[in-house]
Design a protein around this motif. Structure first.
Motif, mmCIF file in Angstrom:
data_model
loop_
_atom_site.group_PDB
_atom_site.id
_atom_site.type_symbol
_atom_site.label_atom_id
_atom_site.label_comp_id
_atom_site.label_asym_id
_atom_site.label_seq_id
_atom_site.Cartn_x
_atom_site.Cartn_y
_atom_site.Cartn_z
ATOM 1 N N ARG A 50 -9.277 10.781 3.588
ATOM 2 C CA ARG A 50 -8.701 11.919 2.875
ATOM 3 C C ARG A 50 -8.946 11.768 1.381
ATOM 4 O O ARG A 50 -8.707 10.722 0.795
ATOM 5 C CB ARG A 50 -7.200 12.020 3.134
ATOM 6 C CG ARG A 50 -6.603 13.301 2.516
ATOM 7 C CD ARG A 50 -5.195 13.553 3.004
ATOM 8 N NE ARG A 50 -5.063 13.653 4.440
ATOM 9 C CZ ARG A 50 -5.279 14.757 5.150
ATOM 10 N NH1 ARG A 50 -5.695 15.864 4.550
ATOM 11 N NH2 ARG A 50 -5.105 14.757 6.454
ATOM 12 N N ASN A 51 -9.449 12.836 0.761
ATOM 13 C CA ASN A 51 -9.610 12.889 -0.692
ATOM 14 C C ASN A 51 -8.221 13.134 -1.272
ATOM 15 O O ASN A 51 -7.609 14.177 -1.028
ATOM 16 C CB ASN A 51 -10.574 14.013 -1.073
ATOM 17 C CG ASN A 51 -10.815 14.093 -2.550
ATOM 18 O OD1 ASN A 51 -9.910 13.930 -3.365
ATOM 19 N ND2 ASN A 51 -12.043 14.383 -2.917
ATOM 20 N N THR A 54 -7.706 16.284 -3.743
ATOM 21 C CA THR A 54 -7.692 17.632 -3.192
ATOM 22 C C THR A 54 -6.794 17.767 -1.972
ATOM 23 O O THR A 54 -6.431 18.869 -1.590
ATOM 24 C CB THR A 54 -9.113 18.067 -2.780
ATOM 25 O OG1 THR A 54 -9.555 17.239 -1.691
ATOM 26 C CG2 THR A 54 -10.085 17.991 -3.938
ATOM 27 N N GLN A 56 -7.821 17.246 0.960
ATOM 28 C CA GLN A 56 -8.708 17.648 2.047
ATOM 29 C C GLN A 56 -9.316 16.425 2.736
ATOM 30 O O GLN A 56 -9.510 15.379 2.119
ATOM 31 C CB GLN A 56 -9.847 18.524 1.518
ATOM 32 C CG GLN A 56 -9.379 19.803 0.856
ATOM 33 C CD GLN A 56 -8.673 20.715 1.848
ATOM 34 O OE1 GLN A 56 -9.161 20.959 2.936
ATOM 35 N NE2 GLN A 56 -7.502 21.202 1.464
ATOM 36 N N THR A 130 0.654 15.376 8.224
ATOM 37 C CA THR A 130 -0.301 15.520 7.135
ATOM 38 C C THR A 130 0.414 15.970 5.870
ATOM 39 O O THR A 130 0.126 15.481 4.777
ATOM 40 C CB THR A 130 -1.391 16.537 7.513
ATOM 41 O OG1 THR A 130 -2.036 16.072 8.699
ATOM 42 C CG2 THR A 130 -2.415 16.694 6.419
#
Length: 159
Positions: A50-51, A54, A56, A130
């Protein structure tokens, strides 16, 4: 005429590396091992990258029979590795990883907190959502925390 052609060819050949270098970017890689909370390798488990800037997903892979995973071709950035159970719930996350252009990080460990309970179907609330991961990440980045971990001990559904 031949002289002019030779000069043009020489100029084109001498500037080609400049254009190639300008278009190419050094990419990074991250490799590590996914383990359970008891230290056992998590074979054939979904592992996500996961970035953190961002929120995302930057990649998804499956761990090997020894629990190892690799992500390649990454741009520089701040990432976290997530371990996902069969129900698609995040059950563990790594510390924040600052990845420089061209870097090759290895030996990254991510442990699934409560993976056994989550894998056994501990209810709809098992694992980390998430949204919770992104919220914890945003809070840690905002507070300037470089390394952090999150676990949730209860298996009660979130509201």
């Amino acid at each position: 005429m031949r002289r002019l052609l030779a000069v043009v060819v020489a100029c084109a050949l001498s500037t080609a590396p400049l254009f190639a270098a300008r278009g190419a970017q050094a990419t990074a890689s991250v490799a590590g091992t996914a383990t359970s909370n008891t230290g056992q390798a998590m074979a054939n488990t979904t592992v996500q990258l996961r970035n953190l800037m961002t929120g995302q997903l930057a990649g998804t892979t499956t761990s090997s029979s020894a629990g190892t995973f690799t992500f390649t071709g990454l741009p520089a950035g701040r990432y976290a590795i997530e371990v996902v159970n069969a129900a698609g719930q995040i059950v563990g996350t790594s510390a924040a990883l600052d990845v420089a252009a061209g870097a090759a990080l290895s030996g990254v460990g991510v442990s699934a907190a409560g993976a056994a309970a989550a894998a056994a179907g501990a209810g709809a609330g098992g694992g980390l959502s998430t949204g919770l991961i992104i919220g914890i990440t945003a809070a840690a980045i905002g507070a300037g925390v470089g390394i952090y971990a999150a676990t949730r001990e209860d298996a009660s559904p979130s509201k």
